[in-house]
Design a protein around this motif. Structure first.
Motif, mmCIF file in Angstrom:
data_model
loop_
_atom_site.group_PDB
_atom_site.id
_atom_site.type_symbol
_atom_site.label_atom_id
_atom_site.label_comp_id
_atom_site.label_asym_id
_atom_site.label_seq_id
_atom_site.Cartn_x
_atom_site.Cartn_y
_atom_site.Cartn_z
ATOM 1 N N ARG A 71 3.734 6.153 -5.409
ATOM 2 C CA ARG A 71 3.946 6.276 -6.851
ATOM 3 C C ARG A 71 2.667 6.515 -7.628
ATOM 4 N NH1 ARG A 71 7.558 3.831 -4.287
ATOM 5 N NH2 ARG A 71 9.751 3.700 -4.950
ATOM 6 N N GLY A 72 1.576 6.712 -6.926
ATOM 7 C CA GLY A 72 0.302 6.955 -7.596
ATOM 8 C C GLY A 72 -0.219 5.755 -8.359
ATOM 9 N N VAL A 73 0.086 4.558 -7.888
ATOM 10 C CA VAL A 73 -0.345 3.329 -8.562
ATOM 11 C C VAL A 73 -1.673 2.868 -7.965
ATOM 12 C CG1 VAL A 73 0.222 0.907 -9.001
ATOM 13 C CG2 VAL A 73 2.027 2.654 -9.057
ATOM 14 N N PRO A 74 -2.707 2.663 -8.760
ATOM 15 C CA PRO A 74 -4.013 2.257 -8.221
ATOM 16 C C PRO A 74 -3.993 0.799 -7.746
ATOM 17 C CG PRO A 74 -4.062 2.222 -10.615
ATOM 18 C CD PRO A 74 -2.729 2.815 -10.236
ATOM 19 N N PHE A 75 -4.856 0.493 -6.798
ATOM 20 C CA PHE A 75 -4.963 -0.869 -6.283
ATOM 21 C C PHE A 75 -6.353 -1.081 -5.716
ATOM 22 C CE2 PHE A 75 -3.337 1.840 -2.903
ATOM 23 C CZ PHE A 75 -4.113 1.501 -1.803
ATOM 24 N N THR A 76 -6.721 -2.335 -5.579
ATOM 25 C CA THR A 76 -7.957 -2.707 -4.892
ATOM 26 C C THR A 76 -7.600 -3.432 -3.602
ATOM 27 O OG1 THR A 76 -8.103 -4.794 -6.120
ATOM 28 C CG2 THR A 76 -9.306 -2.895 -7.019
ATOM 29 N N THR A 77 -8.559 -3.489 -2.682
ATOM 30 C CA THR A 77 -8.387 -4.223 -1.436
ATOM 31 C C THR A 77 -9.614 -5.122 -1.242
ATOM 32 O OG1 THR A 77 -9.438 -2.484 -0.116
ATOM 33 C CG2 THR A 77 -7.038 -2.380 -0.366
ATOM 34 N N ALA A 78 -9.578 -5.938 -0.194
ATOM 35 C CA ALA A 78 -10.732 -6.780 0.143
ATOM 36 C C ALA A 78 -10.906 -6.811 1.652
ATOM 37 C CB ALA A 78 -10.544 -8.195 -0.398
ATOM 38 N N TYR A 79 -12.149 -6.958 2.069
ATOM 39 C CA TYR A 79 -12.454 -7.114 3.484
ATOM 40 C C TYR A 79 -12.922 -8.547 3.680
ATOM 41 C CZ TYR A 79 -14.209 -6.095 8.171
ATOM 42 O OH TYR A 79 -14.422 -6.086 9.532
ATOM 43 N N HIS A 80 -11.987 -9.430 4.000
ATOM 44 C CA HIS A 80 -12.273 -10.857 4.143
ATOM 45 C C HIS A 80 -12.728 -11.228 5.552
ATOM 46 C CE1 HIS A 80 -10.691 -12.611 0.370
ATOM 47 N NE2 HIS A 80 -9.797 -11.642 0.405
ATOM 48 N N THR A 81 -12.241 -10.511 6.547
ATOM 49 C CA THR A 81 -12.336 -10.964 7.931
ATOM 50 C C THR A 81 -12.874 -9.856 8.816
ATOM 51 O OG1 THR A 81 -10.408 -12.371 7.540
ATOM 52 C CG2 THR A 81 -11.004 -11.967 9.825
ATOM 53 N N GLN A 82 -13.726 -10.221 9.773
ATOM 54 C CA GLN A 82 -14.211 -9.239 10.741
ATOM 55 C C GLN A 82 -13.081 -8.951 11.732
ATOM 56 O OE1 GLN A 82 -16.670 -7.508 10.129
ATOM 57 N NE2 GLN A 82 -18.646 -8.498 10.383
ATOM 58 N N ARG A 141 0.835 -1.204 0.000
ATOM 59 C CA ARG A 141 0.000 0.000 0.000
ATOM 60 C C ARG A 141 0.867 1.250 0.000
ATOM 61 N NH1 ARG A 141 -1.746 3.535 3.880
ATOM 62 N NH2 ARG A 141 -3.911 4.270 3.850
ATOM 63 N N ARG A 142 1.885 1.267 0.861
ATOM 64 C CA ARG A 142 2.771 2.419 0.952
ATOM 65 C C ARG A 142 3.490 2.665 -0.378
ATOM 66 N NH1 ARG A 142 6.033 0.534 4.605
ATOM 67 N NH2 ARG A 142 4.513 0.963 6.241
ATOM 68 N N TRP A 143 3.952 1.585 -0.997
ATOM 69 C CA TRP A 143 4.661 1.715 -2.272
ATOM 70 C C TRP A 143 3.726 2.244 -3.364
ATOM 71 C CZ3 TRP A 143 4.467 -0.291 -7.227
ATOM 72 C CH2 TRP A 143 5.611 -0.116 -7.999
ATOM 73 N N CYS A 144 2.514 1.702 -3.442
ATOM 74 C CA CYS A 144 1.561 2.137 -4.463
ATOM 75 C C CYS A 144 1.178 3.606 -4.279
ATOM 76 C CB CYS A 144 0.312 1.263 -4.421
ATOM 77 S SG CYS A 144 0.537 -0.420 -5.022
ATOM 78 N N LEU A 145 0.887 3.999 -3.046
ATOM 79 C CA LEU A 145 0.497 5.378 -2.801
ATOM 80 C C LEU A 145 1.635 6.343 -3.108
ATOM 81 C CD1 LEU A 145 -1.558 5.045 0.514
ATOM 82 C CD2 LEU A 145 -2.423 5.442 -1.799
#
Length: 339
Positions: free
Chosen positions: A95-106, A89-93
């Motif tokens: 460099r302005g690189v887009p990404f998706t995430t997921a919420y798998h777990t409570q 996440r830190r690397w993508c932000l």
């Protein structure tokens, strides 16, 4: 497409996150996509406090970024909220690189159950982690609503599937359980505090309680509940046979986001008893299971369901559909990555 999946949860862990990522990766590769998984096994890792089965990778944003760039990732997905995905996440932000995430777990509920830390404190971190993502993938409508209520609105649906070649109503029942007194009440999953397995083991119901799985709470629960059978972890045909042999799958968790075991059981023709909470309310129908605040009532009602109806509903959940939803949610990287 060259798809990079970064995850803090990976083999040899046995859980819904790992199973989902493995199944979706196989589907995508079968379609000709190139999929790279960046996981803790690539790094020196330390056990997670209170949960040693989870390994926390010791790495840096630059190292993860070098791997993403060397692979030539055309889409990046961060599957978890742990240190490896934090680095990505830190690397993508940066460099302005887009990404998706997921919420798998409570995650907030799990941490609260293990440490006593208020769940809302953890939600602050969850909001911070997911807010920069182009989309947050969630498995059910209930989880989407939960995320929206906690200030995370950019949610996309990503359902789950069943390996219908392995889990189906014609599978042979596991003969190891044929002699057990009926009805056979089955629990499948991790044996851990957040799974609320104690409610299953304390059920006042005739028959046999069978526990399939392993986890940190197994020794203590096995010593306390000597009337239950702890079979350990089962996989493949042996697991499908356990589902087929059971009269009902009991799903006592109040914190799961989905519950893969429920749709696997139904695909084998086995009804499900559960609490009316996130996961069961999104997966079960009146013909395939029962939900009640008294788990005993849910079990009694589930035992009246028709196995053919359960199998038909279970067969509607496919990994092909799940992979298609995942692919549609990805956001292309607009330029070639450089470390």
């Amino acid at each position: 497409m060259r798809i990079a999946i970064v995850t803090d949860a990976w083999t040899p862990q046995v859980n819904g996150v790992v199973r989902t990522l493995n199944a979706v990766r196989a589907e995508l590769q079968g379609q000709g996509h190139k999929v790279m998984v960046i996981s803790p096994d690539l790094y020196t890792a330390v056990p997670c406090p209170t949960y040693p089965e989870i390994r926390l990778a010791l790495t840096s944003a630059s190292d993860v970024g070098r791997r993403l760039a060397a692979f030539g990732a055309e889409a990046i997905h961060l599957a978890t909220e742990g240190p490896l995905c934090l680095a990505a996440r830190r690397w993508c932000l940066g460099r302005g690189v887009p990404f998706t995430t997921a919420y798998h777990t409570q995650f907030p509920d799990y941490v609260s159950a293990r440490t006593g830390i208020p769940a809302e404190w953890i939600w602050r971190y969850i909001r911070w982690f997911h807010t920069p993502a182009c989309a947050v993938l969630a498995s059910t409508a209930s989880i989407r609503q939960t995320l929206v209520e906690h200030g995370i609105g950019h949610v996309r649906h990503w359902g789950r599937g069943v390996d219908l070649a392995a889990f189906h109503p014609d599978v042979m029942p596991n003969e190891s359980f044929a002699h057990l007194p009926r009805p056979l009440l089955l629990y499948v999953g991790r044996i851990a505090v957040e799974k609320n397995i104690g409610d299953f083991l304390k059920l006042d119901h005739p028959g046999t309680k069978l526990v399939v799985g392993d986890g940190p709470a197994r020794a203590a629960l096995q010593a306390e509940h000597r009337n239950a059978i702890f079979a350990g972890p089962l996989f493949g045909a042996a697991l499908a046979g356990a589902y087929r042999a059971a009269d009902v799958l009991v799903f006592p968790s109040r914190t799961d986001t989905f519950g893969l075991v429920m749709i696997e059981a139904m695909a084998c023709g086995t009804p499900v008893a559960a609490y009316p909470v996130t996961g069961p309310v999104d997966v079960l129908t009146p013909d395939t299971g029962a939900m009640a605040e008294r788990l005993e009532d849910a079990v009694a009602a589930a035992l009246t369901r028709d196995r053919a109806d359960c199998a038909a509903h279970g067969a509607t959940f496919t990994w092909a559909a799940s992979a298609a939803q995942f692919l549609q949610a990805l956001v292309p990287v607009p330029r070639r990555l450089a470390a």
